[in-house]
Design an enzyme around this catalytic site. Structure first.
Site, short mmCIF file in Angstrom:
data_model
loop_
_atom_site.label_atom_id
_atom_site.label_comp_id
_atom_site.label_asym_id
_atom_site.label_seq_id
_atom_site.Cartn_x
_atom_site.Cartn_y
_atom_site.Cartn_z
N ARG A 185 126.32 21.33 -109.19
CA ARG A 185 127.05 22.29 -110.03
C ARG A 185 126.18 23.49 -110.41
NH1 ARG A 185 130.54 18.29 -114.00
NH2 ARG A 185 132.43 18.33 -112.72
N LYS B 5 141.90 3.87 -110.01
CA LYS B 5 143.24 3.68 -110.55
C LYS B 5 144.33 4.49 -109.87
CE LYS B 5 141.92 4.40 -114.85
NZ LYS B 5 141.95 4.85 -116.14
N GLY C 8 133.91 14.33 -108.60
CA GLY C 8 133.78 12.96 -109.09
C GLY C 8 132.91 12.11 -108.18
N GLY D 203 138.36 16.00 -112.25
CA GLY D 203 139.64 16.09 -112.95
C GLY D 203 140.36 17.40 -112.66
#
Ligand code: ADP
Ligand code: MG
Length: 395
Positions: A36, A199, A353, A376
């Site tokens: 980043r 998930k 992620g 996200g």
């Protein structure tokens, strides 16, 4: 329409650049993945070359109030290393207040002032207008290059924008929107979407939004077991989201109705327990024995996924194929990463992620068209949602 930083006149001006230096740190507080920071360099270099006075703002982690554990000092040091010895990076001990104002006043052209963690003030996440105004008072020009935080309407990503003279997106933000935008606008087919991770609930909206556009959906990771169970397949003690079974079945049916390929694992690596002592077992079947936990996709699934990725013209991947932190269950994830890196005729995009981290760990990032810096944020974008940080930049 958004303006971008390369369209601004920055010479002699103070510019506030919202960056996303929310990077992982080890026990010694060393930056373990500086992607980043490196990705923010083009915008920072552009501002330096233009002769601007640069103020950088970022958050790091989720501190509750001022907490030295969450200082941006390690990120500022890494930035300074990356920019080289002639660059001057000053670290402030706060992001607002008299001390910061003085540092800002004394700032020279080409110098960089790194503000301390914006989240040391709870007003940042609350998008408090007074706090936003205080940040905005530091510079007349605002640039948002923090794609990883663009899905949050915080003071530094949204609120302060109303109080500045000029606003623009940074070069990283531009690149992210360009490549992620290709996936939802006119992806060239075959368009293969590979999803994994923990998930179904995190990714079901992405599946729904991309389903009409994709040709093949390949699902691995723990979320695959919820999809398998929804279709009545035995998954043993694997991680399953019971309350997502109906939604998962709907997605499988939607794929069928639209004539899309929807692949779930046809074999697995499983184990009796999640522990170093418990050896992995190869299960050459869709079903997992009652007493076992599925922890990675098996070799036949890996080969099948690889073939689909190899034929694609556009590939998007988010989420590991197994519990990849344990190297015994990392092969599925590595195979997907390698397959994407070897397909040089496709546009390949990796969500941030854990999958982004896996690509960097394997040293394959330069063979991927775009590795997003936002986990996200990239998912919310692909869900078809407006990102508050982007909306704020629109005229
Ligand atoms: P991303 O950050 O890429 O969106 P997630 O955060 O959703 O991915 O999921 C990553 C986590 O899911 C990892 O910690 C990984 O160990 C875990 N995981 C993946 N597959 C399994 C599995 N079969 N069983 C248990 N955990 C899994
Ligand atoms: Mg994750």
């Amino acid at each position: 329409m958004i303006r971008y930083v390369d369209d601004l006149q920055l010479t002699d001006k103070r510019v506030f650049i919202r960056v996303d230096f929310n990077v992982p740190l080890d026990d010694q507080r060393k930056v373990t993945d500086d992607a980043r920071i490196r990705e923010a360099l083009p915008t920072i270099e552009l501002a330096r070359e233009a002769g601007a006075k640069i103020i950088l703002g970022s958050h790091l982690g989720r501190p509750k109030g001022v907490d030295p554990k969450y200082s941006l000092e390690p990120a500022a040091s890494r930035l300074s290393e990356l920019l080289g010895p002639e660059a001057s990076v000053i670290l402030a001990d706060d992001c607002i207040g008299d001390g910061v104002k003085k540092l800002v006043r004394d700032l020279q052209n080409r110098q960089i002032l790194m503000l301390e963690n914006l989240r040391f003030h709870k007003e940042e996440e609350a998008n408090d207008p007074d706090f936003a105004r205080a940040l905005a008072s530091l510079a007349p020009v605002y640039v948002n290059d923090a794609f990883g935080t663009a899905h949050r309407a915080h003071a530094s990503t949204a609120g302060m924008v109303a109080f500045v003279k000029e606003k623009a997106g940074g070069l990283l933000l531009k690149k992210e929107l360009e490549f992620l935008g290709k996936l939802i606008l006119k992806p060239q087919g075959p368009f293969v979407v590979v999803l994994g991770g923990a998930k179904v609930s995190d990714k079901i909206k992405v599946i729904e939004n991309l389903m009409p556009k994709l040709d093949a959906l390949l699902v691995g990771g723990a979320m695959a077991y919820t999809f398998l169970k929804a279709q009545g397949v035995e998954v043993g003690k694997s991680r399953v989201e019971e309350d997502k079974l109906p939604l998962s079945l709907k997605a499988v049916e939607a794929a069928e109705r639209l004539g899309k390929t929807f692949l779930l694992p046809i074999d697995h690596l499983a184990s009796a327990e999640i522990s170093e002592k418990s050896p992995p077992r190869e299960i050459d079947d869709r079903a997992i024995p009652r007493e076992l936990i599925g922890l990675d996709i098996g070799p036949r699934t890996r080969a099948q996924f690889r073939r689909h990725i190899a034929r694609a013209k556009t590939v998007f991947w988010n989420g590991p194929m197994g519990m990849f932190e344990d190297f015994r269950y990392a092969e599925g994830t590595r195979e997907v990463a390698r397959a994407m890196a070897s397909n040089r005729q496709a546009i390949t995009v990796v969500g941030g992620g854990d999958s982004g981290a896996a690509i960097h760990q394997l040293g394959l990032a330069d063979k991927i068209t775009h590795v997003s810096t936002g986990g996200g944020a990239s998912l919310e974008f692909l869900e078809g949602r407006q990102l508050p940080g982007v909306v704020a930049l629109e005229a």
